[in-house]
Design a protein around this motif. Structure first.
Motif, PDB file in Angstrom:
ATOM      1  N   ARG A 189       0.820  -1.204   0.000  1.00 27.31           N
ATOM      2  CA  ARG A 189       0.000   0.000   0.000  1.00 27.31           C
ATOM      3  C   ARG A 189       0.855   1.257   0.000  1.00 27.31           C
ATOM      4  NH1 ARG A 189      -4.231  -2.374   4.425  1.00 27.31           N
ATOM      5  NH2 ARG A 189      -5.659  -3.381   2.963  1.00 27.31           N
ATOM      6  N   ARG A 190       1.940   1.236   0.764  1.00 31.90           N
ATOM      7  CA  ARG A 190       2.808   2.415   0.806  1.00 31.90           C
ATOM      8  C   ARG A 190       3.434   2.659  -0.557  1.00 31.90           C
ATOM      9  NH1 ARG A 190       7.983   2.187   2.105  1.00 31.90           N
ATOM     10  NH2 ARG A 190       7.718   0.233   3.240  1.00 31.90           N
ATOM     11  N   ARG A 191       3.872   1.597  -1.219  1.00 35.07           N
ATOM     12  CA  ARG A 191       4.472   1.760  -2.549  1.00 35.07           C
ATOM     13  C   ARG A 191       3.455   2.290  -3.557  1.00 35.07           C
ATOM     14  NH1 ARG A 191       7.771  -3.989  -2.854  1.00 35.07           N
ATOM     15  NH2 ARG A 191       9.510  -3.404  -1.489  1.00 35.07           N
ATOM     16  N   ILE A 192       2.219   1.817  -3.464  1.00 32.52           N
ATOM     17  CA  ILE A 192       1.189   2.289  -4.392  1.00 32.52           C
ATOM     18  C   ILE A 192       0.901   3.769  -4.146  1.00 32.52           C
ATOM     19  CG2 ILE A 192      -1.261   2.103  -4.938  1.00 32.52           C
ATOM     20  CD1 ILE A 192      -1.043  -0.851  -4.757  1.00 32.52           C
ATOM     21  N   ARG A 193       0.832   4.170  -2.880  1.00 37.56           N
ATOM     22  CA  ARG A 193       0.580   5.594  -2.588  1.00 37.56           C
ATOM     23  C   ARG A 193       1.707   6.461  -3.135  1.00 37.56           C
ATOM     24  NH1 ARG A 193      -1.050   3.415   2.595  1.00 37.56           N
ATOM     25  NH2 ARG A 193      -3.323   3.424   2.763  1.00 37.56           N
ATOM     26  N   GLU A 194       2.944   5.978  -3.028  1.00 34.54           N
ATOM     27  CA  GLU A 194       4.065   6.741  -3.583  1.00 34.54           C
ATOM     28  C   GLU A 194       3.952   6.850  -5.103  1.00 34.54           C
ATOM     29  OE1 GLU A 194       7.439   4.605  -2.217  1.00 34.54           O
ATOM     30  OE2 GLU A 194       7.335   5.363  -0.153  1.00 34.54           O
ATOM     31  N   LYS A 195       3.589   5.739  -5.756  1.00 31.49           N
ATOM     32  CA  LYS A 195       3.408   5.777  -7.214  1.00 31.49           C
ATOM     33  C   LYS A 195       2.266   6.701  -7.612  1.00 31.49           C
ATOM     34  CE  LYS A 195       5.193   1.138  -8.246  1.00 31.49           C
ATOM     35  NZ  LYS A 195       4.848  -0.210  -8.782  1.00 31.49           N
ATOM     36  N   MET A 196       1.185   6.689  -6.828  1.00 32.32           N
ATOM     37  CA  MET A 196       0.048   7.554  -7.143  1.00 32.32           C
ATOM     38  C   MET A 196       0.436   9.023  -7.017  1.00 32.32           C
ATOM     39  SD  MET A 196      -3.027   5.422  -5.272  1.00 32.32           S
ATOM     40  CE  MET A 196      -4.173   6.789  -5.347  1.00 32.32           C
ATOM     41  N   ALA A 197       1.202   9.362  -5.988  1.00 32.90           N
ATOM     42  CA  ALA A 197       1.645  10.747  -5.828  1.00 32.90           C
ATOM     43  C   ALA A 197       2.517  11.175  -7.004  1.00 32.90           C
ATOM     44  CB  ALA A 197       2.408  10.904  -4.517  1.00 32.90           C
ATOM     45  N   LYS A 198       3.417  10.292  -7.429  1.00 24.06           N
ATOM     46  CA  LYS A 198       4.264  10.598  -8.586  1.00 24.06           C
ATOM     47  C   LYS A 198       3.430  10.751  -9.853  1.00 24.06           C
ATOM     48  CE  LYS A 198       8.115   8.733 -11.300  1.00 24.06           C
ATOM     49  NZ  LYS A 198       9.032   7.576 -11.489  1.00 24.06           N
ATOM     50  N   MET A 199       2.421   9.878 -10.034  1.00 19.08           N
ATOM     51  CA  MET A 199       1.580   9.945 -11.224  1.00 19.08           C
ATOM     52  C   MET A 199       0.771  11.226 -11.248  1.00 19.08           C
ATOM     53  SD  MET A 199       1.385   7.794 -13.734  1.00 19.08           S
ATOM     54  CE  MET A 199       1.771   6.234 -12.976  1.00 19.08           C
ATOM     55  N   ARG A 200       0.268  11.657 -10.096  1.00 16.91           N
ATOM     56  CA  ARG A 200      -0.492  12.914 -10.047  1.00 16.91           C
ATOM     57  C   ARG A 200       0.378  14.100 -10.433  1.00 16.91           C
ATOM     58  NH1 ARG A 200      -2.978  10.600  -5.195  1.00 16.91           N
ATOM     59  NH2 ARG A 200      -5.152  10.069  -5.677  1.00 16.91           N
ATOM     60  N   ARG A 201       1.645  14.086 -10.004  1.00 12.73           N
ATOM     61  CA  ARG A 201       2.554  15.183 -10.384  1.00 12.73           C
ATOM     62  C   ARG A 201       2.782  15.187 -11.893  1.00 12.73           C
ATOM     63  NH1 ARG A 201       5.248  13.509  -5.573  1.00 12.73           N
ATOM     64  NH2 ARG A 201       6.751  12.287  -6.788  1.00 12.73           N
ATOM     65  N   GLU A 202       2.949  14.005 -12.479  1.00 11.72           N
ATOM     66  CA  GLU A 202       3.171  13.935 -13.929  1.00 11.72           C
ATOM     67  C   GLU A 202       1.933  14.424 -14.692  1.00 11.72           C
ATOM     68  OE1 GLU A 202       4.263   9.990 -14.948  1.00 11.72           O
ATOM     69  OE2 GLU A 202       6.194  10.052 -13.911  1.00 11.72           O
ATOM     70  N   ILE A 203       0.743  14.023 -14.237  1.00 13.97           N
ATOM     71  CA  ILE A 203      -0.475  14.462 -14.919  1.00 13.97           C
ATOM     72  C   ILE A 203      -0.656  15.967 -14.765  1.00 13.97           C
ATOM     73  CG2 ILE A 203      -2.994  14.276 -14.878  1.00 13.97           C
ATOM     74  CD1 ILE A 203      -2.677  11.333 -14.136  1.00 13.97           C
ATOM     75  N   ALA A 204      -0.292  16.508 -13.602  1.00 18.68           N
ATOM     76  CA  ALA A 204      -0.379  17.963 -13.405  1.00 18.68           C
ATOM     77  C   ALA A 204       0.550  18.696 -14.368  1.00 18.68           C
ATOM     78  CB  ALA A 204      -0.054  18.310 -11.959  1.00 18.68           C
ATOM     79  N   ASP A 205       1.746  18.140 -14.596  1.00 16.31           N
ATOM     80  CA  ASP A 205       2.669  18.759 -15.560  1.00 16.31           C
ATOM     81  C   ASP A 205       2.082  18.723 -16.971  1.00 16.31           C
ATOM     82  OD1 ASP A 205       4.422  19.234 -13.514  1.00 16.31           O
ATOM     83  OD2 ASP A 205       5.652  17.448 -13.892  1.00 16.31           O
ATOM     84  N   MET A 206       1.478  17.590 -17.343  1.00 16.85           N
ATOM     85  CA  MET A 206       0.854  17.496 -18.666  1.00 16.85           C
ATOM     86  C   MET A 206      -0.337  18.450 -18.775  1.00 16.85           C
ATOM     87  SD  MET A 206       0.815  13.384 -19.142  1.00 16.85           S
ATOM     88  CE  MET A 206       2.105  12.384 -18.431  1.00 16.85           C
ATOM     89  N   LYS A 207      -1.055  18.618 -17.671  1.00 15.76           N
ATOM     90  CA  LYS A 207      -2.196  19.538 -17.667  1.00 15.76           C
ATOM     91  C   LYS A 207      -1.735  20.959 -17.928  1.00 15.76           C
ATOM     92  CE  LYS A 207      -5.892  21.223 -14.642  1.00 15.76           C
ATOM     93  NZ  LYS A 207      -6.475  21.157 -13.288  1.00 15.76           N
ATOM     94  N   THR A 208      -0.560  21.318 -17.417  1.00 14.56           N
ATOM     95  CA  THR A 208      -0.025  22.657 -17.654  1.00 14.56           C
ATOM     96  C   THR A 208       0.184  22.904 -19.143  1.00 14.56           C
ATOM     97  OG1 THR A 208       1.095  22.598 -15.504  1.00 14.56           O
ATOM     98  CG2 THR A 208       1.858  24.237 -17.115  1.00 14.56           C
ATOM     99  N   GLY A 209       0.741  21.919 -19.842  1.00 20.22           N
ATOM    100  CA  GLY A 209       0.929  22.063 -21.280  1.00 20.22           C
ATOM    101  C   GLY A 209      -0.384  22.215 -22.021  1.00 20.22           C
ATOM    102  N   ARG A 210      -1.404  21.446 -21.594  1.00 21.23           N
ATOM    103  CA  ARG A 210      -2.714  21.552 -22.231  1.00 21.23           C
ATOM    104  C   ARG A 210      -3.330  22.934 -21.979  1.00 21.23           C
ATOM    105  NH1 ARG A 210      -6.074  17.841 -24.123  1.00 21.23           N
ATOM    106  NH2 ARG A 210      -4.786  16.149 -23.336  1.00 21.23           N
ATOM    107  N   GLU A 211      -3.151  23.470 -20.758  1.00 22.26           N
ATOM    108  CA  GLU A 211      -3.708  24.789 -20.444  1.00 22.26           C
ATOM    109  C   GLU A 211      -3.017  25.895 -21.237  1.00 22.26           C
ATOM    110  OE1 GLU A 211      -3.386  25.176 -16.254  1.00 22.26           O
ATOM    111  OE2 GLU A 211      -5.291  24.147 -15.841  1.00 22.26           O
ATOM    112  N   ILE A 212      -1.705  25.742 -21.463  1.00 25.67           N
ATOM    113  CA  ILE A 212      -0.987  26.749 -22.255  1.00 25.67           C
ATOM    114  C   ILE A 212      -1.552  26.803 -23.671  1.00 25.67           C
ATOM    115  CG2 ILE A 212       1.246  27.289 -23.320  1.00 25.67           C
ATOM    116  CD1 ILE A 212       2.566  26.242 -20.761  1.00 25.67           C
ATOM    117  N   LYS A 213      -1.785  25.641 -24.275  1.00 27.09           N
ATOM    118  CA  LYS A 213      -2.367  25.614 -25.619  1.00 27.09           C
ATOM    119  C   LYS A 213      -3.772  26.213 -25.611  1.00 27.09           C
ATOM    120  CE  LYS A 213       0.179  21.447 -26.973  1.00 27.09           C
ATOM    121  NZ  LYS A 213       0.067  20.022 -27.360  1.00 27.09           N
ATOM    122  N   ARG A 214      -4.528  25.917 -24.536  1.00 28.10           N
ATOM    123  CA  ARG A 214      -5.890  26.448 -24.451  1.00 28.10           C
ATOM    124  C   ARG A 214      -5.872  27.965 -24.313  1.00 28.10           C
ATOM    125  NH1 ARG A 214      -7.949  23.701 -19.850  1.00 28.10           N
ATOM    126  NH2 ARG A 214      -7.890  21.825 -21.121  1.00 28.10           N
TER     127      ARG A 214
END
Length: 497
Positions: A241-266
């Protein structure tokens, strides 16, 4: 092992043994050994060609682990499945339609549906979803059909999954896991894969379980190791469970970075005042087909649920020459898992930030009103209820005329089209041209030839009503936004006294 003769020698033997017309058949006979000593009474088991070419199950080679020691996310390899649903409200036809949709989802995931059963209950059973007695009956259905998986038409709790598996003795999954598996198969872009992985981890986290040594305590944290360890440490499942939570936190950061690129285009599109149109609708309603018909985008079109997940934005032009963007979004479905709504929120924001929604519905569906209600529920979840909407009834060439008339009468802003044949596309484009937001200021300006950039911006960002080239410059009559109107104001011709 005895050595076999060469192919050339065997070919000569075949020429001597078989007449001219039978040589090809003899050469194609894969079960004939290269030998003269063939017993005519018994030459092995004979199979049809399709049977010989088919995959055969080899017993005793399963690598499925009873003791789960590593948490992994792999595609569900569904084969022969039985569907089960709980009918809590509505008519029996509603329950059967929901199970039919579950069957389509299962087939999209690669399963062979053998049977489907529905039970009438006030609410799902807290222990086994369908009750202990019905679970025993379901076990008999599984044995009779030879199924190896049961799919439930709902989201089951971890306890319900465990208890139902204990009774039916085969793998049990729910509707959410099935949809997540389809998304995992069809996601192609980096952002889509990350969103699906996050949703899978959110779903899997409360459902982790282990047997035997998987639940034992790990070594404590004493100094020096060996006999100097103290404390009980963590269980294996806690470590997972601890490893999954760490992976989820990392994945959320990556998606937030991708969201920034999408917002710039928008934001860039908003800065240039380019209107945006979002195509939303039920899965397999024909959104990608409509996008291809309107823009020639070349997006994958397939008669399958969730065939395309990755959003596509294309530039298009109205019949009057106005530019706009057209965005194809992920398809919706009844009871769309909230994990997916959260994970794909950045993608679905294309709908909320658009100027107009093309709500595509399958006109050939038996009950298209249910599709409309399910999509509008998700649109409400992402906060896009204030965006104007045009209901596009697709597949009009296959739809029942009475259903079309009912939808056109019920939905005030609706149009019937066929993305396959092109029926109604011209009328849809005219409706788009009329409903897209127009620039607020109408102005007439004589722009010198030395300021050609203003003329180009007027064409890109505004609506040119008339254009005339004079010795002094370009005489424009345009509708533009306020910022560009302020830049054109110094060139407004002064009327003669």
């Amino acid at each position: 092992m005895t050595s076999s003769s060469s192919p050339s020698q065997d070919t000569k033997r075949l020429e001597q043994t078989y007449p001219e017309g039978l040589r090809a058949d003899a050469l194609m006979e894969e079960d004939v050994a290269w030998s003269h000593d063939i017993d005519p009474k018994w030459d092995g088991e004979q199979f049809d060609r399709s049977d010989r070419a088919a995959l055969r199950r080899v017993a005793g080679l399963s690598t499925e682990l009873e003791d789960v020691t590593e948490v992994e996310y792999r595609q569900l390899r569904l084969e022969r499945v039985v569907l089960v649903g709980v009918w809590t409200s509505g008519t029996v036809q509603d329950a059967e339609n929901s199970l039919a949709e579950l069957a389509a989802l299962a087939e999209t995931a690669g399963a062979l549906v053998l049977d489907g059963v529905v039970q009438r209950r006030d609410k799902p059973d807290a222990a086994t979803y369908i009750g202990s007695g019905k679970a025993e009956e379901l076990r008999d259905v599984v044995l009779d059909t030879g199924a190896d998986t049961v799919i439930c038409d709902g989201e089951l709790s971890p306890g319900q999954l465990i208890h139902l598996e204990d009774v039916v003795k085969v793998k049990v999954i729910d509707r959410t896991a099935l949809i997540l598996d389809i998304f995992a198969q069809h996601a192609k872009s980096r952002e889509g894969k990350a969103q699906v992985a996050l949703a899978q981890m959110q779903y899997m986290l409360p459902r982790l379980r282990g047997w035997g040594q998987s639940l034992s305590r790990q070594m404590g944290g004493g100094k020096g190791g060996g006999l100097a360890t103290r404390g009980p440490g963590e269980t294996k499942i806690e470590t997972d469970r601890r490893r999954i939570r760490e992976k989820m936190a990392k994945m959320r950061r990556e998606i937030a970075d991708m969201k920034t690129g999408r917002e710039i285009k928008r934001q860039e599109r908003k800065r240039h005042k380019v209107p945006s149109v979002a195509i939303a609708g039920y899965t397999n309603a024909g959104k990608s087909s409509l996008l291809n018909r309107l823009t020639g985008a070349g997006v994958l079109v397939e008669n399958a649920l969730f065939a395309t997940l990755d959003p596509t934005v294309r530039r298009a032009e109205t019949p009057s020459g106005r530019l706009y963007t057209l965005a194809d979004t992920v398809g919706f479905v009844r009871h769309l898992p909230h994990h997916l709504v959260e994970a794909f929120r950045s993608t679905m924001e294309e709908v909320g930030d658009s100027d107009l929604i093309l709500h595509v519905v399958d006109g050939s569906h038996p009950v298209p009103e249910e599709q409309l209600a399910a999509v509008r529920e998700v649109i409400r979840d992402v906060g896009a209820t204030e965006v104007p909407e045009i209901v596009v009834i697709n597949k009009a060439d296959m739809a029942d005329p009475l259903v079309l008339q009912r939808l056109l009468r019920t939905e005030k802003r609706s149009i019937a089209v066929s993305a396959r044949t092109g029926q109604g596309i011209d009328e849809l484009l005219a409706l788009l041209d009329n409903d897209l937001p127009r620039p607020s200021v109408e102005i007439e300006a004589l722009v010198p030839y030395t300021h050609g950039k203003l003329v180009a911006r007027a064409h890109d960002e505004g609506e040119v009503i008339s254009e005339e080239h004079t010795p002094e410059g370009t005489l424009l009559k345009v509708r533009v936004h306020e910022e560009l109107a302020a830049e054109l104001t110094p060139y407004v011709p002064v009327p003669l006294a």
